[in-house]
Design an enzyme around this catalytic site. Structure first.
Site, short mmCIF file in Angstrom:
data_model
loop_
_atom_site.label_atom_id
_atom_site.label_comp_id
_atom_site.label_asym_id
_atom_site.label_seq_id
_atom_site.Cartn_x
_atom_site.Cartn_y
_atom_site.Cartn_z
CE LYS A 22 -4.15 -1.92 2.19
NZ LYS A 22 -5.15 -1.78 3.26
CG ASP A 49 -8.46 0.33 3.28
OD1 ASP A 49 -9.17 -0.53 2.73
OD2 ASP A 49 -7.22 0.22 3.41
P1 NDP Z 1 -1.07 -2.09 10.95
O1 NDP Z 1 -0.05 -3.14 11.22
O2 NDP Z 1 -0.73 -0.96 10.05
O3 NDP Z 1 -1.53 -1.45 12.36
C1 NDP Z 1 -1.90 -2.26 13.44
C2 NDP Z 1 -2.39 -1.39 14.58
O4 NDP Z 1 -2.84 -2.25 15.65
C3 NDP Z 1 -1.34 -0.48 15.19
O5 NDP Z 1 -1.95 0.68 15.68
C4 NDP Z 1 -0.80 -1.35 16.34
O6 NDP Z 1 -0.22 -0.59 17.36
C5 NDP Z 1 -2.09 -1.96 16.84
N1 NDP Z 1 -1.90 -3.19 17.59
C6 NDP Z 1 -1.62 -4.43 17.09
N2 NDP Z 1 -1.55 -5.32 18.09
C7 NDP Z 1 -1.78 -4.64 19.25
C8 NDP Z 1 -1.86 -5.02 20.62
N3 NDP Z 1 -1.66 -6.26 21.01
N4 NDP Z 1 -2.14 -4.06 21.52
C9 NDP Z 1 -2.35 -2.79 21.15
N5 NDP Z 1 -2.29 -2.36 19.85
C10 NDP Z 1 -2.01 -3.28 18.92
O7 NDP Z 1 -2.35 -2.88 10.46
P2 NDP Z 1 -3.57 -2.28 9.61
O8 NDP Z 1 -3.90 -0.95 10.16
O9 NDP Z 1 -3.33 -2.45 8.17
O10 NDP Z 1 -4.74 -3.33 9.98
C11 NDP Z 1 -5.40 -3.27 11.24
C12 NDP Z 1 -6.66 -4.12 11.15
O11 NDP Z 1 -7.56 -3.51 10.21
C13 NDP Z 1 -6.43 -5.54 10.66
O12 NDP Z 1 -7.21 -6.40 11.44
C14 NDP Z 1 -6.93 -5.51 9.22
O13 NDP Z 1 -7.41 -6.76 8.79
C15 NDP Z 1 -8.06 -4.50 9.35
N6 NDP Z 1 -8.44 -3.87 8.10
C16 NDP Z 1 -9.77 -3.88 7.79
C17 NDP Z 1 -10.22 -3.32 6.63
C18 NDP Z 1 -11.66 -3.37 6.31
O14 NDP Z 1 -12.04 -3.03 5.18
N7 NDP Z 1 -12.50 -3.80 7.24
C19 NDP Z 1 -9.30 -2.64 5.70
C20 NDP Z 1 -7.92 -2.63 6.14
C21 NDP Z 1 -7.53 -3.24 7.31
P3 NDP Z 1 1.33 -0.14 17.26
O15 NDP Z 1 1.34 1.09 16.40
O16 NDP Z 1 1.70 0.12 18.64
O17 NDP Z 1 2.08 -1.28 16.62
#
Ligand code: NDP
Length: 284
Positions: free
Chosen positions: A73, A109
């Site tokens: 992306k 998105d």
């Molecule tokens: P990223 O890896 O870019 O971001 C993940 C986020 O989750 C970060 O803010 C991370 O925090 C946080 N995170 C992960 N694990 C933990 C934890 N254990 N405790 C606290 N915070 C946590 O992923 P994406 O943003 O691309 O995806 C996130 C979700 O969104 C996924 O489940 C994906 O499938 C979903 N999604 C859904 C879409 C839809 O159309 N419904 C479209 C795109 C994505 P930190 O910054 O601290 O690492």
């Protein structure tokens, strides 16, 4: 009898990595079938080091557009001819659209999220608590900002990533926003209208718990989850039990698909048809 040139369908697809069973293929192709669109949507597995070649190839064979999943992306941006407003602010592209001979990067998105939310409320002037600051959370936040949200409360595990999103919202989009620490169960501030899980907590785990003090959820609040598998996460179950209005990530996924089909073909497809096909492909 020669096959006429128009037999060749309009080509669209998704450049992904590790998504061989991509259920969005069934969703988009169901829209094509329903609306009589002579198109094909294919999933293409592309490793990061081959992304530039892949985009060059899609350009050469005249793809109308394509989606991108992680990790493509952000890497795709320098390979394109321009960006839509929100894609530029988000810093990520999940949908490329051919306009003339140019490939323009859009981000559907956050727009997909907004479309789902619009069925319930107008976010203008509302107070939003957003957990997460990764790709999905950034996309949702930027679209909500462009839609006129009154105040953002950002909560993220890593302060650095949280600050980057805060800078975008305040510095670039001139919003009212603050970043609060996340130590233990987060208590929602008074006046919260919309709560969004923009993290990946809950993905593929129906029991995973977002660290949130659920006793601070109020009846009538909208509680949304970007996680689409499972469609009903623990957060959404808790929210429903507390009298909140749940909004699932599956409808966001459907609506980003709706917008992609509309960008590529000019046809606004039937979201219900796409929703049914996606749910069937996911077995939910
Ligand atoms: P990223 O890896 O870019 O971001 C993940 C986020 O989750 C970060 O803010 C991370 O925090 C946080 N995170 C992960 N694990 C933990 C934890 N254990 N405790 C606290 N915070 C946590 O992923 P994406 O943003 O691309 O995806 C996130 C979700 O969104 C996924 O489940 C994906 O499938 C979903 N999604 C859904 C879409 C839809 O159309 N419904 C479209 C795109 C994505 P930190 O910054 O601290 O690492």
């Amino acid at each position: 009898m020669p096959i006429p040139a128009s037999f060749c369908p309009d080509l669209m697809g998704c450049l992904s990595q590790g998504a061989a069973g991509n259920p969005t293929v069934a969703m988009v192709e169901a829209a094509f079938a329903h609306h009589g669109i002579h198109g094909r949507y294919v999933n293409m597995e592309v490793p990061p080091e081959k992304l530039a070649d892949a985009v060059k190839g899609l350009r050469a064979v005249g793809f109308r557009g394509f989606n991108l999943s992680m990790p493509h992306k952000v890497a795709v941006i320098p390979l394109l001819d321009g960006l839509g407003e929100s894609a530029a602010a988000i810093g990520a592209v999940n949908c490329v659209v051919r306009r003339g001979d140019q490939l323009i990067g859009e981000n559907t998105d956050g727009k997909g999220f907004l479309r789902s939310l619009a069925d319930i409320t107008d976010p203008k002037g509302k107070t939003v608590v957003l957990f997460g600051a990764g790709g999905a959370a950034r996309a949702v936040a930027v679209e909500l900002a462009l839609a006129g949200v009154g105040r953002f409360v950002l909560v993220n595990r890593s302060a650095e990533r949280g600050r980057q999103l805060l800078d975008t919202l305040v510095g670039k989009l001139h919003c009212r926003a603050e970043l609060l620490p996340w130590n233990g169960d987060f208590a929602l501030p008074d006046g919260t209208d919309i709560v969004i899980n923009g993290t990946s907590i809950g993905l593929y785990d129906p029991e995973a718990r977002l660290p949130l003090d659920t006793s601070t959820l109020r009846p009538g609040q909208i509680v949304a989850d970007v996680v689409f598998s499972p469609p009903v996460t623990r957060l959404l179950r808790d929210a429903k039990d507390r009298g909140c209005i749940p909004l699932d990530g599956l409808s966001m996924l459907v609506n980003q698909g709706v917008l992609g089909v509309q960008y590529w073909t000019g046809v606004l497809p039937d979201a219900a048809v796409m929703h049914r096909a996606l749910a069937a492909a996911m077995g939910v």
